[in-house]
Design a protein around this motif. Sequence first.
Motif, PDB file in Angstrom:
ATOM      1  N   UNK A   1      -6.961  -4.205  12.465  1.00 26.03           N
ATOM      2  CA  UNK A   1      -5.789  -3.639  11.801  1.00 26.03           C
ATOM      3  C   UNK A   1      -5.869  -2.819  10.545  1.00 26.03           C
ATOM      4  N   UNK A   2      -5.551  -1.599  10.659  1.00 28.77           N
ATOM      5  CA  UNK A   2      -5.533  -0.755   9.372  1.00 28.77           C
ATOM      6  C   UNK A   2      -4.274  -0.546   8.962  1.00 28.77           C
ATOM      7  N   UNK A   3      -3.838  -0.774   7.724  1.00 22.96           N
ATOM      8  CA  UNK A   3      -2.494  -0.702   7.072  1.00 22.96           C
ATOM      9  C   UNK A   3      -2.579   0.310   5.961  1.00 22.96           C
ATOM     10  N   UNK A   4      -1.717   1.390   6.233  1.00 28.01           N
ATOM     11  CA  UNK A   4      -1.587   2.103   5.000  1.00 28.01           C
ATOM     12  C   UNK A   4      -0.355   1.895   4.311  1.00 28.01           C
ATOM     13  N   UNK A   5      -0.625   1.682   2.844  1.00 30.82           N
ATOM     14  CA  UNK A   5       0.758   0.903   2.153  1.00 30.82           C
ATOM     15  C   UNK A   5       0.566   1.706   0.576  1.00 30.82           C
ATOM     16  N   UNK A   6       1.634   1.613   0.110  1.00 31.45           N
ATOM     17  CA  UNK A   6       1.828   1.928  -1.273  1.00 31.45           C
ATOM     18  C   UNK A   6       2.320   0.870  -2.073  1.00 31.45           C
ATOM     19  N   UNK A   7       2.828  -0.101  -1.435  1.00 30.17           N
ATOM     20  CA  UNK A   7       3.344  -1.333  -2.113  1.00 30.17           C
ATOM     21  C   UNK A   7       2.111  -2.301  -2.320  1.00 30.17           C
ATOM     22  N   UNK A   8       1.747  -2.239  -3.862  1.00 32.66           N
ATOM     23  CA  UNK A   8       0.475  -3.129  -4.334  1.00 32.66           C
ATOM     24  C   UNK A   8       0.510  -4.690  -4.034  1.00 32.66           C
ATOM     25  N   UNK A   9       1.927  -4.962  -4.253  1.00 34.06           N
ATOM     26  CA  UNK A   9       1.871  -6.218  -4.107  1.00 34.06           C
ATOM     27  C   UNK A   9       1.966  -6.793  -2.513  1.00 34.06           C
ATOM     28  N   UNK A  10       2.607  -6.024  -1.680  1.00 34.58           N
ATOM     29  CA  UNK A  10       2.297  -6.135  -0.405  1.00 34.58           C
ATOM     30  C   UNK A  10       0.597  -5.991   0.109  1.00 34.58           C
ATOM     31  N   UNK A  11      -0.118  -5.285  -0.400  1.00 34.50           N
ATOM     32  CA  UNK A  11      -1.509  -5.129  -0.348  1.00 34.50           C
ATOM     33  C   UNK A  11      -2.065  -6.387  -0.581  1.00 34.50           C
ATOM     34  N   UNK A  12      -1.589  -6.894  -1.889  1.00 30.75           N
ATOM     35  CA  UNK A  12      -2.450  -8.195  -2.604  1.00 30.75           C
ATOM     36  C   UNK A  12      -1.904  -9.242  -1.532  1.00 30.75           C
ATOM     37  N   UNK A  13      -1.079  -9.386  -0.843  1.00 28.44           N
ATOM     38  CA  UNK A  13      -0.923 -10.631  -0.004  1.00 28.44           C
ATOM     39  C   UNK A  13      -1.531 -10.311   1.255  1.00 28.44           C
ATOM     40  N   UNK A  14      -1.869  -9.294   1.561  1.00 29.09           N
ATOM     41  CA  UNK A  14      -2.849  -9.061   2.862  1.00 29.09           C
ATOM     42  C   UNK A  14      -4.161  -9.828   2.551  1.00 29.09           C
TER      43      UNK A  14
END
Length: 250
Positions: free
Chosen positions: A197-210
């Motif tokens: 699963x590859x996620x493109x994201x700008x929300x750094x808090x969301x990325x941190x939770x991943x």
Amino acid sequence: MSALLEVSGVTKSFDGFKAIDNLSLSVNEPELRAIIGPNGAGKTTFMDLVTGKTRPDSGTIRYGELSRDLTAMSEAQIARAGIGRKFQKPTVFEDQTVLENLTMALAAPRNPLNVLLRRPDRSARAAAVAEEVGLEKDLNKRAGILSHGQKQWLEIGMLLAQEPRLLLVDEPAAGMTTAERERTTAMLVEAAKTRAVVVIEHDMEFVRRLKCRVTVLHEGRSLAEGSLDHVCADPRVIDVYLGRPEEADA
């Protein structure tokens, strides 16, 4: 883990502008990977190249155990090979129910023998996917009345129903409530246990939770890679993407 996707030396220009510049990266199976970077870094072009919407000017994109050359395949062939993509804006059949959306998206039987011997209950399979994405109580609701976050989940469910080996997800947290983001995090983490699963994201808090490996793109190149803490401490990433504290206060 083994490499499922191998991007090697890929370059793509549009009217002289290099959207992707000698990019190389690999994604394992299973794996959860986040790709971040400033606007114009090449994130969307990367997904376009992997899914066949755009062709590279040079370089190779290999997929699967047989190292199939994705650049020689059509978009439909790539999708059938097990690569699914979710765009930023959810695309669902709004006049159909959640169950109908998921049933239509289910992967076709692998061969005619499966149809004769197994005769899978498609509604039951669709309901199982609905449970995966938190929509088990909404099976009979029209997709059009779902919240934005639920529509995002439904589209992710429709992709999961196709049983992809590689799932590309573009900014899944955009426009979601805090509770929806938490549910989306859990959904993607669970999905990545059995696929890439590859996620493109700008929300750094969301990325941190991943809690996953992160690749930072800048001007079409891979600038840094590693844990989120690792890439966020990289001076180059700070300069081109995160900004310095004194700059943020200015």
